[in-house]
Each structure stands twice: as structure tokens, then as C-alpha cells.
Design an enzyme around this catalytic site. Structure first.
Site, short mmCIF file in Angstrom:
data_model
loop_
_atom_site.label_atom_id
_atom_site.label_comp_id
_atom_site.label_asym_id
_atom_site.label_seq_id
_atom_site.Cartn_x
_atom_site.Cartn_y
_atom_site.Cartn_z
N ARG A 224 0.85 -1.18 0.00
CA ARG A 224 0.00 0.00 0.00
C ARG A 224 0.88 1.24 0.00
NH1 ARG A 224 -3.33 -2.67 -1.68
NH2 ARG A 224 -5.36 -3.25 -0.81
N HIS A 272 -0.63 0.05 -9.94
CA HIS A 272 -1.37 -0.87 -9.06
C HIS A 272 -1.90 -2.09 -9.83
CE1 HIS A 272 -3.76 -1.07 -5.04
NE2 HIS A 272 -3.57 -2.29 -5.54
P1 NDP Z 1 -1.77 -11.55 4.79
O1 NDP Z 1 -2.71 -10.99 5.79
O2 NDP Z 1 -1.98 -12.95 4.32
O3 NDP Z 1 -0.27 -11.48 5.35
C1 NDP Z 1 0.19 -10.37 6.05
C2 NDP Z 1 1.60 -10.65 6.57
O4 NDP Z 1 2.12 -9.45 7.15
C3 NDP Z 1 1.65 -11.74 7.64
O5 NDP Z 1 2.80 -12.53 7.50
C4 NDP Z 1 1.71 -10.92 8.93
O6 NDP Z 1 2.36 -11.59 10.01
C5 NDP Z 1 2.55 -9.75 8.48
N1 NDP Z 1 2.35 -8.60 9.37
C6 NDP Z 1 1.21 -7.94 9.65
N2 NDP Z 1 1.42 -6.96 10.53
C7 NDP Z 1 2.75 -7.00 10.82
C8 NDP Z 1 3.59 -6.24 11.68
N3 NDP Z 1 3.10 -5.25 12.45
N4 NDP Z 1 4.90 -6.55 11.72
C9 NDP Z 1 5.40 -7.57 10.98
N5 NDP Z 1 4.65 -8.33 10.15
C10 NDP Z 1 3.34 -8.04 10.07
O7 NDP Z 1 -1.76 -10.53 3.56
P2 NDP Z 1 -1.52 -10.86 2.01
O8 NDP Z 1 -0.22 -11.55 1.88
O9 NDP Z 1 -2.71 -11.52 1.42
O10 NDP Z 1 -1.47 -9.39 1.39
C11 NDP Z 1 -0.57 -8.41 1.85
C12 NDP Z 1 -0.96 -7.05 1.28
O11 NDP Z 1 -0.62 -6.98 -0.11
C13 NDP Z 1 -2.45 -6.72 1.27
O12 NDP Z 1 -2.88 -6.30 2.55
C14 NDP Z 1 -2.54 -5.62 0.24
O13 NDP Z 1 -2.34 -4.39 0.86
C15 NDP Z 1 -1.37 -5.92 -0.69
N6 NDP Z 1 -1.81 -6.33 -2.04
C16 NDP Z 1 -1.41 -5.57 -3.12
C17 NDP Z 1 -1.77 -5.94 -4.38
C18 NDP Z 1 -1.30 -5.17 -5.56
O14 NDP Z 1 -1.79 -5.40 -6.68
N7 NDP Z 1 -0.36 -4.25 -5.42
C19 NDP Z 1 -2.62 -7.10 -4.64
C20 NDP Z 1 -2.97 -7.83 -3.46
C21 NDP Z 1 -2.57 -7.44 -2.19
P3 NDP Z 1 1.76 -12.96 10.63
O15 NDP Z 1 2.02 -14.02 9.57
O16 NDP Z 1 2.56 -13.17 11.83
O17 NDP Z 1 0.31 -12.72 10.86
C1 OXD Z 2 -5.65 -5.93 -3.34
C2 OXD Z 2 -5.07 -4.97 -4.26
O1 OXD Z 2 -5.57 -5.70 -2.14
O2 OXD Z 2 -5.37 -5.06 -5.45
O3 OXD Z 2 -6.19 -6.95 -3.80
O4 OXD Z 2 -4.30 -4.11 -3.88
#
Ligand code: NDP
Ligand code: OXD
Length: 309
Positions: A224, A272
Site C-alpha cells: 500500500r 497498481h
Molecule cells: P496476509 O494478511 O496474508 O499477510 C500479512 C503478513 O504481514 C503476515 O505474515 C503478517 O504476520 C505480516 N504482518 C502484519 N502486521 C505486521 C507487523 N506489524 N509486523 C510484521 N509483520 C506483520 O496478507 P496478504 O499476503 O494476502 O497481502 C498483503 C498485502 O498486499 C495486502 O494487505 C494488500 O495491501 C497488498 N496487495 C497488493 C496488491 C497489488 O496489486 N499491489 C494485490 C494484493 C494485495 P503474521 O504471519 O505473523 O500474521
Molecule cells: C488488493 C489490491 O488488495 O489489489 O487486492 O491491492
């Protein structure tokens, strides 16, 4: 009862078709054309107008149309009683793995420089490191980050990963929590952000972090825009603390015309597109969650409101 889509500026006909191909009996409303607000029990949203969702008296659950749910969690008007879920799909994972690998390869093999050199008709080879000489760090080891880190490790890069809770991943050196951050950052040449946007992770890509990775490293942000402090990035690039940045997400999208990131050789901008949710690939899980919400069952891929992801 009906399922409501709210996604301003998007053509939602492919979503309507995809839902109906899973279950033709589902009544679908598309905001703002809503016949009867009291019929809406489930909403699927992307960048919905704030203070709208509290006007549906029988709303039980809301799904993000994508993987991130920050746009729902930031809506303070969303009643506590409404559950939140998101989509998780093999296609989103595959696309993100491709995107990150493309960025890492372009950086490692200097294609970012060669493409610029084309414009000047410059024939100038550059040395490049081998994967095993390159330390790549993945912040966030969830649905997207973990397979991305594993793929990079499989291809021979030195990979470290950072998450909130402790993880064990084959071939990946893992670190957890605020206490593990400093060690995680040591010697990283390419820092990749795949974190969800939460109060803890907002502004995490800042000057202090840039100074802790390897001199003249790169950052890749596909999570993000609000993870990144824009002015810290510009400063770090101009002071040679960082060599470059590969960015797919921005605090304001589309990235405004006069933003300082445009027209810089060392900032690669994509609009994006790292991983795009395709209606046909997630319609069945949205229908499943719709039915679960109506039956009072626990949702799949439920978002933890307290953790913020
Ligand atoms: P998940 O919720 O599956 O994974 C999040 C990860 O981040 C977990 O490993 C979590 O730790 C870790 N995390 C969360 N908070 C913290 C913190 N404070 N400190 C350290 N680690 C932390 O998310 P996704 O993998 O599905 O997606 C991640 C992000 O990617 C989405 O939220 C979105 O914003 C972005 N995205 C962007 C896209 C694009 O096209 N650019 C498309 C899709 C997603 P733990 O495993 O311990 O819970
Ligand atoms: C998502 C994205 O969160 O597109 O799926 O960023």
C-alpha cells in the site's frame, strides 16, 4: 435478500456475471442503484464511500473485492456487528510472485539502466551480482509474502523474511516482531514490502529503515502507498542512501501528474497492477461467504479487526 457491490468507477458487469455463473438465483444490487436497502445482507466493496455501509440495517458481512481490507477497516461507520472478509486466491499469489520476480530480475540484471540507455543510444555494459550475492528481504510472510519469499529462495537468492509471529520457511531466514526488525534489515540489497496496511505498518518504509539496509539498496513496494513516506524516499534517493525504488502502490492513486516520483530514472512506477482480482477466479468464494453470512457461519478468510488484517 441481496448481495451488493460497491466499487465506484468500476464496470461491475463481469462481477455480476461471475456471481450468476456460480448461482443464478442470487439477487445482486450495484451501488448506487439499490431498490430496497433493507434487503442487503452482504456487500462486496472496493474503495467504497465512507459512511455508507451503516445505512444498510440488515448488513451481516462485507467482503473486500481484493486481498487488502484496509479500505474497509478504516471506515469507522462500519458497525462492529458486521464481519469483514477478503479474497485469497492462487491467481493472486501467482501474479504477485511474477510481479516481484520481474522487479528483482530487472534490478539484478540492470535492465532498469539498459532501458534508460536505449533512449540515449548508449552501449554500456554493467556488472551484475549473481542471485547468491544478493540479499532480498520480504516484509510480510502471509498469503502473498510467503510464496514470494520461497520462490526467490528456490531461485538461489539469499532471502530473509519478517512477520508479526514467528515462522519457519525452508530456505528463508525468518525474523519476527519489532525486536527482529533490525537484524532482518541487515545487509538487504532489495527490500520488498508485502505487509497489510495497519496502524503498526503505516509509514514503515521510512528513512530510518532505508539507512539500515545495504548502502544503495532498492525497495519494492507492492502493498500500500501509505507504507511509504514519500519525502523520505526522495531524500534517500537524492542522498544516494538508496539506489532506486520500484513502486506499484501510492498514497494517492492514480499518482498525481505533478508528483515528485514521476520522471525519475531511479523510480519505476506501475499503476497498481501487481496482482489483480479476477471475478471468475473468486466468485465461488464470494458466494460461499455470502451463504455463510446468511446462515450465521464463520466466514472464510475473515479479517481480524483487532489486528487490522
Ligand atoms: P496476509 O494478511 O496474508 O499477510 C500479512 C503478513 O504481514 C503476515 O505474515 C503478517 O504476520 C505480516 N504482518 C502484519 N502486521 C505486521 C507487523 N506489524 N509486523 C510484521 N509483520 C506483520 O496478507 P496478504 O499476503 O494476502 O497481502 C498483503 C498485502 O498486499 C495486502 O494487505 C494488500 O495491501 C497488498 N496487495 C497488493 C496488491 C497489488 O496489486 N499491489 C494485490 C494484493 C494485495 P503474521 O504471519 O505473523 O500474521
Ligand atoms: C488488493 C489490491 O488488495 O489489489 O487486492 O491491492
Amino acid at each position: 435478500m441481496s448481495l451488493l457491490f460497491i466499487a465506484p468507477d468500476r464496470d461491475l458487469s463481469s462481477w455480476e456475471n461471475a456471481i450468476h455463473s456460480v448461482d443464478p438465483n442470487i439477487e445482486i444490487d450495484i451501488w448506487p442503484a439499490i431498490e430496497d436497502k433493507s434487503k442487503v445482507q452482504f456487500a462486496v466493496c472496493w474503495n467504497h464511500p465512507q459512511h455508507l455501509l451503516d445505512s444498510f440495517p440488515n448488513l451481516k458481512a462485507v467482503s473486500s473485492l481484493g486481498a487488502g481490507a484496509d479500505h474497509l477497516l478504516s471506515d469507522e461507520s462500519l458497525p462492529e456487528s458486521v464481519d469483514i472478509c477478503r479474497v485469497v486466491s492462487p491467481s493472486l499469489v501467482q501474479q504477485m510472485k511474477e510481479y516481484i520476480l520481474a522487479a528483482v530480475l530487472n534490478i539484478q540484471r540492470n535492465f532498469v539502466h539498459y532501458i534508460r540507455q536505449n533512449d540515449q543510444r548508449t552501449w554500456q555494459p554493467h556488472d551484475h551480482p549473481s542471485p547468491k550475492e544478493l540479499q532480498v528481504g520480504v516484509m510480510g510472510l502471509g498469503e502473498l509474502g510467503k510464496p514470494t519469499a520461497k520462490q526467490l529462495a528456490h531461485l538461489g537468492y539469499q532471502v530473509s523474511g519478517w512477520s508479526r509471529s514467528t515462522k519457519e520457511i525452508d530456505g528463508v531466514n525468518t525474523f519476527a516482531g519489532p525486536d527482529g526488525l533490525q537484524k532482518f534489515l541487515e545487509n538487504i540489497h532489495i527490500l520488498i514490502c508485502l505487509l497489510p496496511l495497519t496502524d503498526e505498518t503505516k509509514d514503515i518504509l521510512n528513512l530510518d529503515i532505508f539507512k539500515q539496509i545495504h548502502d544503495r539498496g532498492w525497495i519494492i513496494n507492492a502493498a500500500r502507498g501509505e507504507h511509504l513516506v514519500d519525502e523520505d524516499l526522495i531524500y534517500a534517493l537524492d542522498s544516494n542512501i538508496l539506489q532506486g525504488a520500484w513502486l506499484d502502490v501510492f498514497s494517492e492513486e492514480p499518482l498525481p501528474n505533478k508528483h515528485a516520483f514521476w520522471n525519475r530514472d531511479n523510480v519505476i512506477i506501475t499503476p497498481h497492477i501487481a496482482s489483480i482480482t479476477k471475478p471468475d477466479e473468486v466468485a465461488d468464494q464470494i458466494v460461499e461467504n455470502y451463504k455463510r453470512a446468511l446462515s450465521g457461519l464463520e466466514l472464510n478468510h475473515k479479517v481480524n479487526r483487532e489486528l487490522g488484517y
